[in-house]
Design a protein around this motif. Structure first.
Motif, PDB file in Angstrom:
ATOM      1  N   VAL A   1       0.843  -1.190   0.000  1.00 28.64           N
ATOM      2  CA  VAL A   1       0.000   0.000   0.000  1.00 28.64           C
ATOM      3  C   VAL A   1       0.881   1.245   0.000  1.00 28.64           C
ATOM      4  O   VAL A   1       2.099   1.154   0.113  1.00 28.64           O
ATOM      5  CB  VAL A   1      -0.909   0.037   1.266  1.00 28.64           C
ATOM      6  N   ILE A   2       0.238   2.390  -0.105  1.00 29.80           N
ATOM      7  CA  ILE A   2       0.873   3.669   0.197  1.00 29.80           C
ATOM      8  C   ILE A   2       0.326   4.065   1.567  1.00 29.80           C
ATOM      9  O   ILE A   2      -0.892   4.024   1.775  1.00 29.80           O
ATOM     10  CB  ILE A   2       0.538   4.747  -0.846  1.00 29.80           C
ATOM     11  N   ALA A   3       1.204   4.415   2.502  1.00 26.77           N
ATOM     12  CA  ALA A   3       0.751   4.757   3.853  1.00 26.77           C
ATOM     13  C   ALA A   3       1.418   6.047   4.315  1.00 26.77           C
ATOM     14  O   ALA A   3       2.553   6.351   3.944  1.00 26.77           O
ATOM     15  CB  ALA A   3       1.069   3.628   4.833  1.00 26.77           C
ATOM     16  N   ARG A   4       0.679   6.780   5.140  1.00 31.68           N
ATOM     17  CA  ARG A   4       1.197   8.029   5.696  1.00 31.68           C
ATOM     18  C   ARG A   4       1.998   7.725   6.965  1.00 31.68           C
ATOM     19  O   ARG A   4       1.521   7.055   7.868  1.00 31.68           O
ATOM     20  CB  ARG A   4       0.063   8.981   6.048  1.00 31.68           C
ATOM     21  N   TYR A   5       3.232   8.247   6.999  1.00 31.65           N
ATOM     22  CA  TYR A   5       4.060   8.180   8.201  1.00 31.65           C
ATOM     23  C   TYR A   5       3.820   9.501   8.924  1.00 31.65           C
ATOM     24  O   TYR A   5       4.390  10.524   8.579  1.00 31.65           O
ATOM     25  CB  TYR A   5       5.524   7.987   7.809  1.00 31.65           C
ATOM     26  N   ARG A   6       2.942   9.479   9.905  1.00 33.56           N
ATOM     27  CA  ARG A   6       2.478  10.722  10.551  1.00 33.56           C
ATOM     28  C   ARG A   6       3.592  11.513  11.232  1.00 33.56           C
ATOM     29  O   ARG A   6       3.490  12.734  11.330  1.00 33.56           O
ATOM     30  CB  ARG A   6       1.356  10.421  11.530  1.00 33.56           C
ATOM     31  N   LYS A   7       4.649  10.854  11.683  1.00 30.00           N
ATOM     32  CA  LYS A   7       5.747  11.587  12.327  1.00 30.00           C
ATOM     33  C   LYS A   7       6.372  12.599  11.378  1.00 30.00           C
ATOM     34  O   LYS A   7       6.884  13.624  11.802  1.00 30.00           O
ATOM     35  CB  LYS A   7       6.814  10.620  12.844  1.00 30.00           C
ATOM     36  N   GLU A   8       6.351  12.285  10.076  1.00 29.09           N
ATOM     37  CA  GLU A   8       6.912  13.189   9.077  1.00 29.09           C
ATOM     38  C   GLU A   8       5.835  13.789   8.178  1.00 29.09           C
ATOM     39  O   GLU A   8       6.123  14.620   7.339  1.00 29.09           O
ATOM     40  CB  GLU A   8       7.921  12.432   8.203  1.00 29.09           C
TER      41      GLU A   8
ATOM     42  N   LEU B   1       4.120  10.369   2.715  1.00 26.59           N
ATOM     43  CA  LEU B   1       3.612   9.096   2.239  1.00 26.59           C
ATOM     44  C   LEU B   1       4.760   8.249   1.718  1.00 26.59           C
ATOM     45  O   LEU B   1       5.660   8.756   1.044  1.00 26.59           O
ATOM     46  CB  LEU B   1       2.601   9.319   1.114  1.00 26.59           C
ATOM     47  N   TYR B   2       4.702   6.957   2.051  1.00 25.06           N
ATOM     48  CA  TYR B   2       5.720   6.002   1.613  1.00 25.06           C
ATOM     49  C   TYR B   2       5.043   4.709   1.184  1.00 25.06           C
ATOM     50  O   TYR B   2       3.942   4.391   1.641  1.00 25.06           O
ATOM     51  CB  TYR B   2       6.690   5.664   2.753  1.00 25.06           C
ATOM     52  N   ARG B   3       5.744   3.943   0.392  1.00 28.60           N
ATOM     53  CA  ARG B   3       5.273   2.602   0.076  1.00 28.60           C
ATOM     54  C   ARG B   3       5.444   1.749   1.329  1.00 28.60           C
ATOM     55  O   ARG B   3       6.403   1.915   2.079  1.00 28.60           O
ATOM     56  CB  ARG B   3       6.060   2.003  -1.087  1.00 28.60           C
ATOM     57  N   ALA B   4       4.494   0.829   1.554  1.00 28.24           N
ATOM     58  CA  ALA B   4       4.530   0.020   2.772  1.00 28.24           C
ATOM     59  C   ALA B   4       3.931  -1.357   2.502  1.00 28.24           C
ATOM     60  O   ALA B   4       3.226  -1.563   1.517  1.00 28.24           O
ATOM     61  CB  ALA B   4       3.745   0.718   3.885  1.00 28.24           C
ATOM     62  N   ARG B   5       4.224  -2.275   3.421  1.00 30.80           N
ATOM     63  CA  ARG B   5       3.663  -3.621   3.384  1.00 30.80           C
ATOM     64  C   ARG B   5       2.929  -3.861   4.687  1.00 30.80           C
ATOM     65  O   ARG B   5       3.445  -3.542   5.764  1.00 30.80           O
ATOM     66  CB  ARG B   5       4.764  -4.659   3.194  1.00 30.80           C
TER      67      ARG B   5
ATOM     68  N   TYR C   1      -3.608  -0.840  11.184  1.00 29.27           N
ATOM     69  CA  TYR C   1      -2.714  -1.732  10.474  1.00 29.27           C
ATOM     70  C   TYR C   1      -1.271  -1.446  10.881  1.00 29.27           C
ATOM     71  O   TYR C   1      -0.868  -0.285  10.931  1.00 29.27           O
ATOM     72  CB  TYR C   1      -2.847  -1.529   8.956  1.00 29.27           C
ATOM     73  N   LYS C   2      -0.525  -2.496  11.145  1.00 30.26           N
ATOM     74  CA  LYS C   2       0.910  -2.341  11.376  1.00 30.26           C
ATOM     75  C   LYS C   2       1.576  -2.521  10.016  1.00 30.26           C
ATOM     76  O   LYS C   2       1.326  -3.518   9.327  1.00 30.26           O
ATOM     77  CB  LYS C   2       1.434  -3.371  12.369  1.00 30.26           C
ATOM     78  N   VAL C   3       2.386  -1.536   9.624  1.00 34.75           N
ATOM     79  CA  VAL C   3       3.037  -1.576   8.316  1.00 34.75           C
ATOM     80  C   VAL C   3       4.556  -1.452   8.467  1.00 34.75           C
ATOM     81  O   VAL C   3       5.054  -0.935   9.467  1.00 34.75           O
ATOM     82  CB  VAL C   3       2.535  -0.444   7.379  1.00 34.75           C
ATOM     83  N   GLN C   4       5.239  -1.937   7.460  1.00 34.94           N
ATOM     84  CA  GLN C   4       6.687  -1.711   7.329  1.00 34.94           C
ATOM     85  C   GLN C   4       6.853  -0.841   6.101  1.00 34.94           C
ATOM     86  O   GLN C   4       6.416  -1.208   5.001  1.00 34.94           O
ATOM     87  CB  GLN C   4       7.435  -3.020   7.149  1.00 34.94           C
TER      88      GLN C   4
ATOM     89  N   ILE D   1      12.054   3.154   3.806  1.00 39.30           N
ATOM     90  CA  ILE D   1      12.816   3.751   4.914  1.00 39.30           C
ATOM     91  C   ILE D   1      13.045   2.776   6.056  1.00 39.30           C
ATOM     92  O   ILE D   1      13.827   3.052   6.949  1.00 39.30           O
ATOM     93  CB  ILE D   1      12.151   5.048   5.444  1.00 39.30           C
ATOM     94  N   GLY D   2      12.353   1.636   6.044  1.00 41.39           N
ATOM     95  CA  GLY D   2      12.608   0.585   7.027  1.00 41.39           C
ATOM     96  C   GLY D   2      11.790   0.644   8.297  1.00 41.39           C
ATOM     97  O   GLY D   2      11.724  -0.331   9.020  1.00 41.39           O
ATOM     98  N   ASN D   3      11.158   1.758   8.604  1.00 40.18           N
ATOM     99  CA  ASN D   3      10.409   1.897   9.854  1.00 40.18           C
ATOM    100  C   ASN D   3       9.157   1.036   9.856  1.00 40.18           C
ATOM    101  O   ASN D   3       8.539   0.830   8.820  1.00 40.18           O
ATOM    102  CB  ASN D   3       9.981   3.348  10.070  1.00 40.18           C
ATOM    103  N   GLN D   4       8.781   0.581  11.061  1.00 42.36           N
ATOM    104  CA  GLN D   4       7.491  -0.053  11.267  1.00 42.36           C
ATOM    105  C   GLN D   4       6.631   0.926  12.037  1.00 42.36           C
ATOM    106  O   GLN D   4       7.121   1.634  12.908  1.00 42.36           O
ATOM    107  CB  GLN D   4       7.635  -1.358  12.047  1.00 42.36           C
ATOM    108  N   TYR D   5       5.321   0.947  11.723  1.00 44.50           N
ATOM    109  CA  TYR D   5       4.450   1.966  12.288  1.00 44.50           C
ATOM    110  C   TYR D   5       3.014   1.457  12.230  1.00 44.50           C
ATOM    111  O   TYR D   5       2.664   0.665  11.358  1.00 44.50           O
ATOM    112  CB  TYR D   5       4.599   3.245  11.436  1.00 44.50           C
TER     113      TYR D   5
END
Length: 184
Positions: free
Chosen positions: A24-31, A34-38, A49-52, A56-60
């Motif tokens: 998916v494309i997911a929003r990393y709210r800390k920044e 939007l990034y690609r995520a799994r 949803y927990k995504v990676q 950038i490698g972060n899980q969120y």
């Protein structure tokens, strides 16, 4: 990355049927980017949803308001962050303690060589050399990590998120990692 931000800024949210492993494309709210995520885990009732983030490698943990279906043109790009570990290692400290001290072991301008040894599910086992010296051996000698007998590795595995602190240049089956600043 800029193209993803511009494209999805115009897109409205859609009802998605997501399952573990979906991209998916997911929003990393800390920044607020939007990034690609799994998708790693789903709670359909809470719509969380927990995504990676694969670039950038972060899980969120994100909500359904932070997720869009990934368009084909963004889905074909290679994954830029892989979860890596030294084989047979446990950490002697909390991961935040280690992260705070990594600049000591990974100074700016240093040349890192990363050799992928094997892959086990989502984990890549690697050898990393910093200016020709084994990072694993350096961290062992400093007491940051400890080598354990095969089969004894457990939750304290020492992980390196490749690309969180490095960019990578591929040459045949070897990878050269170089420190980078997030502003570049």
């Amino acid at each position: 990355m800029r193209e993803i931000q511009l494209f999805y800024k115009q897109k409205s949210l859609q009802q998605l049927q997501l399952k573990i492993g979906s991209y998916v494309i997911a929003r990393y709210r800390k920044e607020n980017l939007l990034y690609r995520a799994r998708i790693l885990a789903c709670n359909q009732m809470l719509r969380k949803y927990k995504v990676q983030f694969v670039d950038i490698g972060n899980q969120y943990t994100v909500t359904s308001e932070d997720i869009w279906q990934v368009e084909k043109r963004f889905a074909t790009l290679p994954v830029m962050a892989h979860l890596c570990s030294f084989s047979g290692i446990v950490s002697n400290y909390d991961h935040l303690y280690i992260i705070d001290r990594m600049e000591k072991y990974l100074p700016a301008g240093a040349t890192l060589n990363c050799e992928y040894i094997e892959r086990e599910q989502e984990m890549y086992y690697v050898n990393v050399k910093l200016n020709g010296v084994s990072l694993k051996e350096t961290l062992k000698s400093e007491g940051i990590i400890t080598e354990v007998a095969p089969g004894k590795q457990h939750k304290n595995v020492f992980h390196i998120l490749v690309f969180m602190y490095f960019k990578i240049l591929f040459s045949n089956c070897r990878a050269t990692l170089e420190p980078f600043s997030r502003s570049t």
